[in-house]
Design an enzyme around this catalytic site. Structure first.
Site, short mmCIF file in Angstrom:
data_model
loop_
_atom_site.label_atom_id
_atom_site.label_comp_id
_atom_site.label_asym_id
_atom_site.label_seq_id
_atom_site.Cartn_x
_atom_site.Cartn_y
_atom_site.Cartn_z
N LYS A 170 -17.27 -29.19 24.75
CA LYS A 170 -16.46 -28.99 23.54
C LYS A 170 -15.43 -30.11 23.38
CE LYS A 170 -14.47 -27.08 19.99
NZ LYS A 170 -13.73 -25.83 20.03
N LYS A 239 -3.93 -31.65 19.99
CA LYS A 239 -4.02 -30.97 21.29
C LYS A 239 -5.38 -31.19 21.93
CE LYS A 239 -5.56 -27.03 21.49
NZ LYS A 239 -6.90 -26.39 21.74
#
Length: 306
Positions: A170, A239
């Site tokens: 991911k 992030k």
């Protein structure tokens, strides 16, 4: 699988959409979220805590902002680890640090529970349609067991390897997403300032070597003023890029291409777009390029946001 009890923790932007796919298919769902109204919006039955969800569910799904929040939800007197039972499968649909994922896997394994890290891709549109792509790490047997649940909100499920592999893949995917979105935003601002027809520019890109997900799926909407609200925010994109850099540091891999997305999404956050969809990075770049907006007939002179 149909008689197993399902629980969901984190019913926000993506979690709420995923949960609605589950309840929309007629499955009962026990939910917990600090925002009580989100539980009702998802069609779930309210639980008082994450611990209660874990104690009363055979399969527990998490959709949370980052590893810090995941660890907070897992630990403590009202956390998942306090209520989880042997035989439970916990599916973490968050974007999290693989090292944190491996630690939590060990904690759950000590209690006889399984942990699958299941990164998701496809954004809000795919979540609405139940057509997400999942990249999963963990035991194959646990994945096979929960496959009917994952099918309720996904179109493709890839078993990427052992614990942590799903969240690792991911982060790799999200970095490419960040690069292509930031770079395409920059190009489209330049195209606007060059007085080019933006639809034609996109047609050329999408028929040429510069084609990417953003040029195909995002910018045809953005140039019409539709920013596809509901997706990953600029703060969350930054992030994710930061987590990618931490991963590369652990792996001993040099990142030569991270400066662009770090600067782009950092700029968006600094100019007031922190909690808006990451597609608004094009407006942040436009702000510092003379007040450019892609979807207006004339260049604006608004300047950066305060």
């Amino acid at each position: 699988m149909s008689d197993e009890r399902l629980g969901f923790i984190g019913l926000g932007n993506m979690g709420g959409r995923i949960a609605r796919c589950i309840t929309g298919a007629g499955r009962e769902l026990l939910g917990y979220d600090p925002r009580a109204e989100a539980i009702g919006e998802a069609g779930a039955t309210a639980a008082a805590s994450a611990r209660e969800v874990a104690a009363q569910s055979d399969v527990v799904m998490l959709s949370l902002p980052d590893s810090r929040v995941v660890e907070a939800v897992m630990n403590g007197v009202d956390g998942v680890l306090a209520g989880v039972r042997a035989g439970t499968v916990v599916i973490d649909l968050s974007t999290a640090a693989p090292e944190s994922t491996r630690r939590l896997h060990a904690e759950l394994a000590a209690r006889g529970a399984a942990y699958l890290d299941a990164g998701i891709s496809g954004g809000a549109a795919a979540a609405e349609k139940g057509a997400l792509t999942l990249m999963v790490g963990g035991e194959a047997a646990a994945l096979e067991r929960v496959a009917p649940v994952l099918d309720l909100f996904s179109a493709s499920v890839f078993h990427c390897g052992p614990t942590g592999a799903g969240h690792t893949v991911k982060l790799l995917n999200n970095f490419l997403n960040a690069v292509s979105l930031a770079a395409t935003a920059e190009v489209m601002v330049a195209a606007r300032k060059a007085d080019l027809d933006l639809s034609t520019v996109l047609d050329v890109i999408n028929a040429s070597s510069g084609v990417n997900f953003a040029s195909l799926n995002r910018f045809p909407k953005i140039i019409q003023g539709d920013y596809l609200k509901g997706g990953l925010t600029n703060s969350l994109m930054l992030k994710d890029v930061t987590l990618y850099l931490e991963l590369l540091a652990d792996l001993g891999v040099t990142s030569l291409n991270s400066a662009g997305p770090v600067a782009s999404f950092g700029l968006a956050r600094a100019l007031g777009y922190a909690d808006e969809i990451s597609n608004t990075v094009v407006d942040a770049i436009g702000d510092v390029s003379g007040g450019v907006r892609l979807h207006t007939a004339e260049h604006t002179e608004e300047g950066p946001r305060s």
